[in-house]
Design a protein around this motif. Structure first.
Motif, PDB file in Angstrom:
ATOM      1  N   ASP A 127     134.556   4.973 -15.755  1.00  0.00           N
ATOM      2  CA  ASP A 127     135.473   6.112 -15.823  1.00  0.00           C
ATOM      3  C   ASP A 127     135.119   7.039 -14.660  1.00  0.00           C
ATOM      4  O   ASP A 127     134.000   7.553 -14.589  1.00  0.00           O
ATOM      5  CB  ASP A 127     135.352   6.840 -17.160  1.00  0.00           C
ATOM      6  CG  ASP A 127     135.954   6.045 -18.303  1.00  0.00           C
ATOM      7  OD1 ASP A 127     137.156   5.751 -18.230  1.00  0.00           O
ATOM      8  OD2 ASP A 127     135.220   5.714 -19.250  1.00  0.00           O
ATOM      9  N   LEU A 128     136.080   7.228 -13.771  1.00  0.00           N
ATOM     10  CA  LEU A 128     135.869   8.049 -12.577  1.00  0.00           C
ATOM     11  C   LEU A 128     136.600   9.370 -12.726  1.00  0.00           C
ATOM     12  O   LEU A 128     137.826   9.405 -12.903  1.00  0.00           O
ATOM     13  CB  LEU A 128     136.388   7.315 -11.339  1.00  0.00           C
ATOM     14  CG  LEU A 128     136.470   8.124 -10.040  1.00  0.00           C
ATOM     15  CD1 LEU A 128     135.091   8.613  -9.613  1.00  0.00           C
ATOM     16  CD2 LEU A 128     137.124   7.314  -8.939  1.00  0.00           C
TER      17      LEU A 128
ATOM     18  N   PHE B 220     134.580  18.398 -19.169  1.00  0.00           N
ATOM     19  CA  PHE B 220     134.036  17.873 -17.919  1.00  0.00           C
ATOM     20  C   PHE B 220     132.598  18.333 -17.711  1.00  0.00           C
ATOM     21  O   PHE B 220     131.754  17.556 -17.245  1.00  0.00           O
ATOM     22  CB  PHE B 220     134.897  18.280 -16.719  1.00  0.00           C
ATOM     23  CG  PHE B 220     134.381  17.726 -15.417  1.00  0.00           C
ATOM     24  CD1 PHE B 220     134.463  16.368 -15.148  1.00  0.00           C
ATOM     25  CD2 PHE B 220     133.774  18.543 -14.474  1.00  0.00           C
ATOM     26  CE1 PHE B 220     133.969  15.843 -13.959  1.00  0.00           C
ATOM     27  CE2 PHE B 220     133.274  18.028 -13.288  1.00  0.00           C
ATOM     28  CZ  PHE B 220     133.370  16.671 -13.030  1.00  0.00           C
ATOM     29  N   VAL B 221     132.308  19.575 -18.042  1.00  0.00           N
ATOM     30  CA  VAL B 221     130.932  20.075 -17.893  1.00  0.00           C
ATOM     31  C   VAL B 221     129.964  19.276 -18.760  1.00  0.00           C
ATOM     32  O   VAL B 221     128.781  19.136 -18.429  1.00  0.00           O
ATOM     33  CB  VAL B 221     130.879  21.583 -18.218  1.00  0.00           C
ATOM     34  CG1 VAL B 221     129.450  22.091 -18.221  1.00  0.00           C
ATOM     35  CG2 VAL B 221     131.710  22.364 -17.194  1.00  0.00           C
ATOM     36  N   ALA B 222     130.464  18.694 -19.852  1.00  0.00           N
ATOM     37  CA  ALA B 222     129.614  17.845 -20.684  1.00  0.00           C
ATOM     38  C   ALA B 222     129.185  16.590 -19.922  1.00  0.00           C
ATOM     39  O   ALA B 222     128.124  16.017 -20.197  1.00  0.00           O
ATOM     40  CB  ALA B 222     130.355  17.453 -21.952  1.00  0.00           C
ATOM     41  N   ILE B 223     129.987  16.173 -18.934  1.00  0.00           N
ATOM     42  CA  ILE B 223     129.652  15.022 -18.106  1.00  0.00           C
ATOM     43  C   ILE B 223     128.846  15.459 -16.894  1.00  0.00           C
ATOM     44  O   ILE B 223     127.855  14.825 -16.536  1.00  0.00           O
ATOM     45  CB  ILE B 223     130.938  14.291 -17.667  1.00  0.00           C
ATOM     46  CG1 ILE B 223     131.671  13.754 -18.895  1.00  0.00           C
ATOM     47  CG2 ILE B 223     130.634  13.168 -16.674  1.00  0.00           C
ATOM     48  CD1 ILE B 223     133.076  13.284 -18.598  1.00  0.00           C
TER      49      ILE B 223
ATOM     50  N   ALA C 268     132.262  12.549 -10.770  1.00  0.00           N
ATOM     51  CA  ALA C 268     131.301  12.105 -11.774  1.00  0.00           C
ATOM     52  C   ALA C 268     131.829  10.794 -12.334  1.00  0.00           C
ATOM     53  O   ALA C 268     133.032  10.508 -12.247  1.00  0.00           O
ATOM     54  CB  ALA C 268     131.142  13.133 -12.886  1.00  0.00           C
ATOM     55  N   ILE C 269     130.928   9.999 -12.863  1.00  0.00           N
ATOM     56  CA  ILE C 269     131.345   8.754 -13.500  1.00  0.00           C
ATOM     57  C   ILE C 269     130.701   8.637 -14.874  1.00  0.00           C
ATOM     58  O   ILE C 269     129.667   9.257 -15.156  1.00  0.00           O
ATOM     59  CB  ILE C 269     130.983   7.505 -12.669  1.00  0.00           C
ATOM     60  CG1 ILE C 269     129.462   7.344 -12.538  1.00  0.00           C
ATOM     61  CG2 ILE C 269     131.661   7.540 -11.301  1.00  0.00           C
ATOM     62  CD1 ILE C 269     129.030   5.982 -11.984  1.00  0.00           C
ATOM     63  N   VAL C 270     131.325   7.832 -15.706  1.00  0.00           N
ATOM     64  CA  VAL C 270     130.705   7.346 -16.930  1.00  0.00           C
ATOM     65  C   VAL C 270     130.853   5.835 -16.917  1.00  0.00           C
ATOM     66  O   VAL C 270     131.977   5.313 -16.882  1.00  0.00           O
ATOM     67  CB  VAL C 270     131.344   7.937 -18.197  1.00  0.00           C
ATOM     68  CG1 VAL C 270     130.707   7.317 -19.442  1.00  0.00           C
ATOM     69  CG2 VAL C 270     131.203   9.449 -18.228  1.00  0.00           C
TER      70      VAL C 270
ATOM     71  N   GLY D  86     124.498   0.800 -22.818  1.00  0.00           N
ATOM     72  CA  GLY D  86     125.299   1.873 -23.401  1.00  0.00           C
ATOM     73  C   GLY D  86     125.957   2.715 -22.334  1.00  0.00           C
ATOM     74  O   GLY D  86     125.734   2.525 -21.137  1.00  0.00           O
ATOM     75  N   PRO D  87     126.766   3.684 -22.750  1.00  0.00           N
ATOM     76  CA  PRO D  87     127.416   4.574 -21.775  1.00  0.00           C
ATOM     77  C   PRO D  87     126.388   5.375 -20.982  1.00  0.00           C
ATOM     78  O   PRO D  87     125.352   5.785 -21.517  1.00  0.00           O
ATOM     79  CB  PRO D  87     128.277   5.492 -22.660  1.00  0.00           C
ATOM     80  CG  PRO D  87     128.454   4.756 -23.938  1.00  0.00           C
ATOM     81  CD  PRO D  87     127.199   3.962 -24.130  1.00  0.00           C
ATOM     82  N   PHE D  88     126.703   5.589 -19.714  1.00  0.00           N
ATOM     83  CA  PHE D  88     125.788   6.302 -18.828  1.00  0.00           C
ATOM     84  C   PHE D  88     126.606   7.195 -17.908  1.00  0.00           C
ATOM     85  O   PHE D  88     127.464   6.718 -17.155  1.00  0.00           O
ATOM     86  CB  PHE D  88     124.970   5.303 -17.997  1.00  0.00           C
ATOM     87  CG  PHE D  88     124.012   5.937 -17.026  1.00  0.00           C
ATOM     88  CD1 PHE D  88     122.965   6.724 -17.472  1.00  0.00           C
ATOM     89  CD2 PHE D  88     124.147   5.732 -15.657  1.00  0.00           C
ATOM     90  CE1 PHE D  88     122.066   7.306 -16.581  1.00  0.00           C
ATOM     91  CE2 PHE D  88     123.257   6.297 -14.753  1.00  0.00           C
ATOM     92  CZ  PHE D  88     122.215   7.092 -15.224  1.00  0.00           C
ATOM     93  N   ALA D  89     126.366   8.512 -17.990  1.00  0.00           N
ATOM     94  CA  ALA D  89     127.069   9.486 -17.153  1.00  0.00           C
ATOM     95  C   ALA D  89     126.215   9.824 -15.941  1.00  0.00           C
ATOM     96  O   ALA D  89     124.988   9.943 -16.038  1.00  0.00           O
ATOM     97  CB  ALA D  89     127.371  10.747 -17.952  1.00  0.00           C
ATOM     98  N   LEU D  90     126.887  10.008 -14.801  1.00  0.00           N
ATOM     99  CA  LEU D  90     126.164  10.291 -13.569  1.00  0.00           C
ATOM    100  C   LEU D  90     127.014  11.181 -12.680  1.00  0.00           C
ATOM    101  O   LEU D  90     128.231  10.964 -12.554  1.00  0.00           O
ATOM    102  CB  LEU D  90     125.857   8.977 -12.834  1.00  0.00           C
ATOM    103  CG  LEU D  90     124.892   9.014 -11.644  1.00  0.00           C
ATOM    104  CD1 LEU D  90     123.494   9.419 -12.089  1.00  0.00           C
ATOM    105  CD2 LEU D  90     124.850   7.653 -10.964  1.00  0.00           C
ATOM    106  N   PHE D  91     126.380  12.186 -12.068  1.00  0.00           N
ATOM    107  CA  PHE D  91     127.078  13.030 -11.103  1.00  0.00           C
ATOM    108  C   PHE D  91     126.291  13.027  -9.794  1.00  0.00           C
ATOM    109  O   PHE D  91     125.236  12.423  -9.701  1.00  0.00           O
ATOM    110  CB  PHE D  91     127.307  14.444 -11.635  1.00  0.00           C
ATOM    111  CG  PHE D  91     126.060  15.242 -11.920  1.00  0.00           C
ATOM    112  CD1 PHE D  91     125.526  16.082 -10.956  1.00  0.00           C
ATOM    113  CD2 PHE D  91     125.441  15.191 -13.167  1.00  0.00           C
ATOM    114  CE1 PHE D  91     124.400  16.851 -11.213  1.00  0.00           C
ATOM    115  CE2 PHE D  91     124.302  15.953 -13.439  1.00  0.00           C
ATOM    116  CZ  PHE D  91     123.781  16.781 -12.460  1.00  0.00           C
TER     117      PHE D  91
END
Length: 205
Positions: free
Chosen positions: A3-4, A43-46, A54-56, A64-69
């Motif tokens: 997810d971009l 969005f701030v949660a990501i 940012a991506i998830v 598992g899911p991984f968020a990165l900025f």
């Protein structure tokens, strides 16, 4: 699936180009920074820094899911996930990483300030305009010298080129004539011809 979360800026386009180059499946979530969408709680949660991109990754490390900025960190992550555009051999790898850091610490901040003061400042600020334009020209000179000796910034096409290209794509915004930097122009035209780059530069549609 990636997810971009992005918008039509150089930093955002780095990641969409990388996703197109690697062929990873991804879904685009536009974050309209002109409307302040980057400050919305979801969005701030990501990205707690409230900036795109940012991506998830729904299939992140451990499954598992991984968020990165931070665009540079995202490029390294995607390169390591796919095994592309970041060589494993230490010498070649650190050549790429040094040019990526050159973009992150120099090209991005100074080109961005040149964009602002030359294009968007509500009134002229001569000192800032001169300072950021001169540094922008110096950075172009550094790239031009490097590209006189090799095809791409670190030798082979890499995340360093992917990171830098969208900023150079706005050379007219910071009042730079690429004819003055012929090796940068050759590099720019070669990357512009890549189909994945052309697709990535159109994200978000």
């Amino acid at each position: 699936m990636i997810d971009l979360y992005t918008w039509s800026t150089p930093n955002g386009r780095k990641v969409s180009i990388m996703l197109e180059e690697t062929g990873l499946p991804y879904a685009v979530h536009p974050v309209d920074i002109g409307k302040g969408d980057q400050f919305k709680p979801e969005f701030v949660a990501i990205n707690p820094n409230g900036k795109i991109p940012a991506i998830v990754d729904t299939d992140g490390p451990g499954g598992g899911p991984f968020a990165l900025f931070e665009s540079g960190a995202i490029l390294i992550y995607l390169a390591e996930k796919t095994g592309r555009f970041l060589p494993p051999a230490p010498r070649s790898r650190y050549q790429v990483l040094q040019w990526l850091m050159f973009q992150m610490s120099g090209v991005g901040p100074f080109f961005g300030q040149a964009h602002h003061f030359l294009r968007y400042a509500p009134q002229p600020v001569p000192y800032a305009m001169e300072r950021y334009h001169k540094e922008t020209l110096r950075l172009y000179g550094v790239m031009n010298s490097a590209l006189a000796e090799r095809e791409y910034l670190a030798g082979s096409y890499s995340i360093a080129d992917i990171a830098t290209y969208p900023w150079v794509a706005r050379h007219d915004w910071h009042q730079v004539d690429l004819d003055e930097f012929p090796h940068v122009r050759r590099w720019f035209e070669a990357i512009s011809a890549r189909p994945a780059v052309q697709r990535g530069m159109k994200v978000p549609a």
